[in-house]
Scaffold this motif. Structure first.
Motif, PDB file in Angstrom:
ATOM      1  N   LEU A   1      34.109  80.828  17.835  1.00 39.60           N
ATOM      2  CA  LEU A   1      32.662  81.017  17.676  1.00 39.60           C
ATOM      3  C   LEU A   1      32.043  81.517  18.968  1.00 39.60           C
ATOM      4  O   LEU A   1      31.182  82.413  18.959  1.00 39.60           O
ATOM      5  CB  LEU A   1      32.010  79.701  17.247  1.00 39.60           C
ATOM      6  N   THR A   2      32.468  80.970  20.091  1.00 41.47           N
ATOM      7  CA  THR A   2      31.921  81.375  21.389  1.00 41.47           C
ATOM      8  C   THR A   2      32.243  82.838  21.677  1.00 41.47           C
ATOM      9  O   THR A   2      31.375  83.604  22.122  1.00 41.47           O
ATOM     10  CB  THR A   2      32.481  80.486  22.505  1.00 41.47           C
TER      11      THR A   2
ATOM     12  N   TYR B   1      28.354  73.526  17.312  1.00 39.52           N
ATOM     13  CA  TYR B   1      28.825  72.991  18.593  1.00 39.52           C
ATOM     14  C   TYR B   1      28.705  71.466  18.610  1.00 39.52           C
ATOM     15  O   TYR B   1      29.550  70.772  19.174  1.00 39.52           O
ATOM     16  CB  TYR B   1      28.036  73.602  19.750  1.00 39.52           C
TER      17      TYR B   1
ATOM     18  N   MET C   1      29.010  83.001  12.319  1.00 42.07           N
ATOM     19  CA  MET C   1      28.597  84.192  13.063  1.00 42.07           C
ATOM     20  C   MET C   1      28.949  85.466  12.283  1.00 42.07           C
ATOM     21  O   MET C   1      28.192  86.439  12.298  1.00 42.07           O
ATOM     22  CB  MET C   1      29.263  84.215  14.446  1.00 42.07           C
TER      23      MET C   1
ATOM     24  N   GLN D   1      32.815  85.192  19.524  1.00 40.26           N
ATOM     25  CA  GLN D   1      31.999  86.026  18.641  1.00 40.26           C
ATOM     26  C   GLN D   1      30.563  86.110  19.146  1.00 40.26           C
ATOM     27  O   GLN D   1      29.945  87.179  19.131  1.00 40.26           O
ATOM     28  CB  GLN D   1      32.037  85.460  17.222  1.00 40.26           C
ATOM     29  N   ALA D   2      30.021  84.970  19.596  1.00 41.87           N
ATOM     30  CA  ALA D   2      28.646  84.943  20.094  1.00 41.87           C
ATOM     31  C   ALA D   2      28.497  85.811  21.344  1.00 41.87           C
ATOM     32  O   ALA D   2      27.486  86.493  21.528  1.00 41.87           O
ATOM     33  CB  ALA D   2      28.218  83.511  20.390  1.00 41.87           C
TER      34      ALA D   2
ATOM     35  N   ALA E   1      24.924  77.962  14.021  1.00 41.33           N
ATOM     36  CA  ALA E   1      26.000  78.073  15.008  1.00 41.33           C
ATOM     37  C   ALA E   1      25.841  77.023  16.104  1.00 41.33           C
ATOM     38  O   ALA E   1      26.823  76.418  16.544  1.00 41.33           O
ATOM     39  CB  ALA E   1      26.004  79.479  15.618  1.00 41.33           C
TER      40      ALA E   1
ATOM     41  N   TYR F   1      24.845  86.993  22.145  1.00 39.57           N
ATOM     42  CA  TYR F   1      24.035  85.780  22.115  1.00 39.57           C
ATOM     43  C   TYR F   1      24.441  84.756  23.167  1.00 39.57           C
ATOM     44  O   TYR F   1      23.794  83.727  23.320  1.00 39.57           O
ATOM     45  CB  TYR F   1      24.089  85.142  20.718  1.00 39.57           C
ATOM     46  N   LEU F   2      25.517  85.021  23.900  1.00 39.33           N
ATOM     47  CA  LEU F   2      25.928  84.169  25.013  1.00 39.33           C
ATOM     48  C   LEU F   2      26.452  85.069  26.124  1.00 39.33           C
ATOM     49  O   LEU F   2      26.943  86.177  25.859  1.00 39.33           O
ATOM     50  CB  LEU F   2      27.022  83.178  24.576  1.00 39.33           C
TER      51      LEU F   2
ATOM     52  N   ASN G   1      19.693  86.281  24.627  1.00 40.19           N
ATOM     53  CA  ASN G   1      19.440  87.451  23.801  1.00 40.19           C
ATOM     54  C   ASN G   1      18.130  88.125  24.196  1.00 40.19           C
ATOM     55  O   ASN G   1      18.056  89.355  24.311  1.00 40.19           O
ATOM     56  CB  ASN G   1      19.414  87.046  22.331  1.00 40.19           C
TER      57      ASN G   1
ATOM     58  N   LEU H   1      21.704  81.405  14.133  1.00 37.79           N
ATOM     59  CA  LEU H   1      21.918  80.858  15.478  1.00 37.79           C
ATOM     60  C   LEU H   1      21.778  79.340  15.487  1.00 37.79           C
ATOM     61  O   LEU H   1      22.514  78.643  16.194  1.00 37.79           O
ATOM     62  CB  LEU H   1      20.939  81.492  16.466  1.00 37.79           C
TER      63      LEU H   1
ATOM     64  N   MET I   1      21.054  80.479  23.627  1.00 34.31           N
ATOM     65  CA  MET I   1      21.338  81.703  22.869  1.00 34.31           C
ATOM     66  C   MET I   1      20.110  82.604  22.788  1.00 34.31           C
ATOM     67  O   MET I   1      20.192  83.821  23.025  1.00 34.31           O
ATOM     68  CB  MET I   1      21.801  81.352  21.452  1.00 34.31           C
TER      69      MET I   1
END
Length: 625
Positions: A314-315, A116, A84, A317-318, A112, A323-324, A444, A109, A440
């Protein structure tokens, strides 16, 4: 000063061994075994064995040493790494108007999302492969492998809410012992096995294996890549440890230990081909199997912990990059801002890991699913790195193509080799990744549509206040902070408060939050204040994607600008959007329903922003997209 720096580097290097290299360090448990799995059709003879070990050694050299340690670690986003962080850096390098922008966004994306999948498979395959060593001590243990693994994983995920700070200090020493044991076992088996395996150091044998085996070699690539699983962790954890400790750990301990162990397994199989079903645990005498299983289990738990923590990071940051949706994020350490716990992610991942363990049942079955997630993320990283060094670093086109082209070809070869395993389990990370990527993109897109819809109805703030104070409403004591999605316009919560309560506070702060595509924004640059007159202020608060969001702390920073806000007399007003379905003007109906569900179930904005619950007023606002 010099001795203190050396001590700090040594401590960081030891910590990096535990956190960064846990995943790749457990690959010897299953990598070579899977290459010679009957399903791959690779004949176990001297030429093939030397060729395969040579392929593994040179894959470690080219992919990890050259690509990640030498090149990718240089592509940092103000000291931070991870896919990310790289995506934000790549998008910033090319600019929104560049024709590659949407492709970069999708690649980042997608990578990323596949991470997961990696986060689900790594704990399952690592702990399974370690506990399966019990069957080498006694075949009667086989029925108990899966229950034992589930028990270990349950304890690991339950522990997450307590944080890892108390046991994290043990990660480095335990993993260091693990790598020393890997090296020792490798050297011992080379001494008692067939030293002809040393020929594998020559890359000619890797080339020969590829040329002589054709299609079988291509299939074998899907298993050979298991030797470099965890390479992404080198980059993802750069912000915690820095380049130098990660490089020192790799070249001085991790790489030599892995190379020696693979050579040792090869020497063992040259001398005793019958041990191919589990060459790693065959490297020790019968009495040493149980102690090795215990050490291997500890190493795989540490590797799993690193993956779980990486998923949390990561979550977060997203979420902050948009994006989340918002989620409840708990900081488990008062000293380390990076130590966080996200309950929803933790238990969702746990459920998927347990399903993977029960559904696949063995590390061999999971190996087919593992490679796609890993190689997909690696390919996305290479693709984005090209744009960073070309447009961010301004290097020449031939140099950029040369620097990333070879790595891209290798990543494509590994990814393609794993695609043929879709029916054998590769569908699992692809399905999981596709679901996460879909969420995501939906989130977005939905947020952008809401922003567009609210912008159409927006009223310019300065002009509105000017007209308001021509005949001002009654003013009451205290400070009102109006959270505003977009700076410079009238917040809906402000309009509702005027309409229903018909009062104006003594001080009014119109606060907008801006997330920068950088990991950290220092306190000195955190707030920007503009006076609007009549004790009204426009405040912009800036955060990086790794900063902890805390609006009350940001409000404290404005005291330096002459704005005194007593916490107990400050109220926070924010709007909560309620989506009204409108025959799918902005997105397909099915996607709109998914977005509406995500919006309804998003975390409490007051909690996410760190607002005091007893001083926060939420006002609903209907939005059509």
């Amino acid at each position: 000063m010099g001795s203190h720096q050396k001590s700090s580097t040594a401590a960081l290097t030891l910590a990096a061994i535990g956190v960064v290299y846990g995943d790749i360090g457990t690959s010897p448990l299953y990598a070579l075994k899977e290459v010679f799995s009957p399903s791959h059709g690779v004949a176990l003879n001297q030429a093939n064995l030397i060729g395969v070990v040579s392929m593994i050694l040179w894959t470690l050299t080219v992919v990890v040493s050259f690509k990640y340690v030498t090149l990718i670690l240089r592509a940092d986003n103000k000291g931070e790494g991870g896919i990310m962080a790289l995506l934000a850096l790549a998008l910033q390098s090319v600019g929104r108007k560049h024709r590659a922008y949407p492709f970069l966004l999708f690649a980042g994306l997608a990578g990323a999302a596949l991470f997961y999948g990696d986060g689900v498979i790594t704990p399952a395959i690592s702990v399974l492969s370690a506990v399966e060593g019990l069957t080498e001590a006694t075949p009667a243990a086989k029925p108990y492998v899966v229950p034992i693994v589930i028990g270990i994983l349950t304890g690991l995920y339950w522990m997450q809410k307590r944080g890892t700070g108390s046991i994290g200090v043990l990660f480095g020493p335990i993993t260091t012992v693990w790598f020393i044991v890997l090296a020792g076992l490798g050297m011992w088996n080379m001494m008692i096995g067939d030293t002809a395996i040393l020929a594998a150091i020559n890359p000619v044998h890797a080339v020969r294996f590829a040329v002589n085996n054709g299609w079988i070699f291509f299939i074998a690539l899907g298993a050979i890549v298991l030797a470099v699983t965890g390479a992404e962790a080198l980059y993802a954890d750069m912000g915690h440890f820095g380049r130098r400790p990660i490089r020192l750990a790799w070249f001085w301990l991790v790489f030599p230990a892995l190379a020696l162990n693979y050579l040792g397994q090869g020497a063992l199989l040259l001398a005793r081909p019958a041990d191919v079903s589990n060459p790693f645990f065959s490297m020790v005498p019968h009495w040493g199997v149980i102690p090795l299983v215990i050490l291997a289990t500890a190493a795989t738990v540490i590797a799993s912990q690193a993956t779980i923590s990486g998923t949390f990071s990561l979550t977060k940051q997203a979420v902050q990059l948009g994006y989340l949706p918002r989620m409840t994020i708990t900081h488990t350490s008062s000293k380390e801002v990076g130590q966080i716990y996200i309950p929803f992610v933790n238990w969702a991942q746990y459920a998927l890991v347990v399903l993977a363990v029960i559904g696949f049942g063995s590390s061999s079955a999971l190996a087919a699913a593992y490679g796609i997630a890993v190689t997909g993320t690696m390919l996305a990283t290479t693709f984005m790195t090209f744009f960073v060094i070309r447009y961010g670093w301004k290097l020449s086109l031939p140099l950029c193509i040369g620097a990333t082209g070879v790595f891209a070809l290798i990543d494509i070869a590994f990814f393609s080799a794993n695609l043929i395993k879709v029916r054998d389990g590769g569908w699992f990370p692809l399905l999981l990744g596709a679901a996460v990527l879909g969420l995501m993109l939906t989130w977005n897109r939905g947020r952008n549509l809401i922003r567009k819809a609210t912008d159409e109805e927006a009223i310019e703030l300065k002009g509105f206040l000017k007209s308001l104070f021509l005949s001002p409403p009654h003013r009451v004591e205290g400070t009102a902070v109006y959270l505003n999605a977009r700076a410079g316009v009238v917040p809906r919560a402000f309009m509702h408060n005027l309409l229903h309560n018909k009062v104006l506070h003594e001080r009014n702060l119109f606060l907008s939050v801006r997330y920068e595509p950088v990991p950290w924004v220092p306190f000195s640059e955190r707030v920007k204040v503009e006076s609007l007159g009549n004790d009204c202020w426009a405040i912009e608060v800036r955060y990086g994607f790794k900063n902890a969001v805390d609006i009350p702390k940001a409000i404290e920073l404005v005291a330096a600008q002459g704005i005194e806000c007593e916490p107990m007399s400050t109220s926070y007003f924010l709007s909560r959007h309620v989506l009204v379905s409108d025959t799918c003007k902005g997105m397909p109906l099915w996607q709109e329903k998914i977005f509406a569900a995500m919006l309804r179930n998003a975390g409490d904005p007051a909690e996410y922003l760190g607002l005091p619950i007893n001083r926060t007023i939420e006002l609903g606002a209907q939005v059509r997209i």
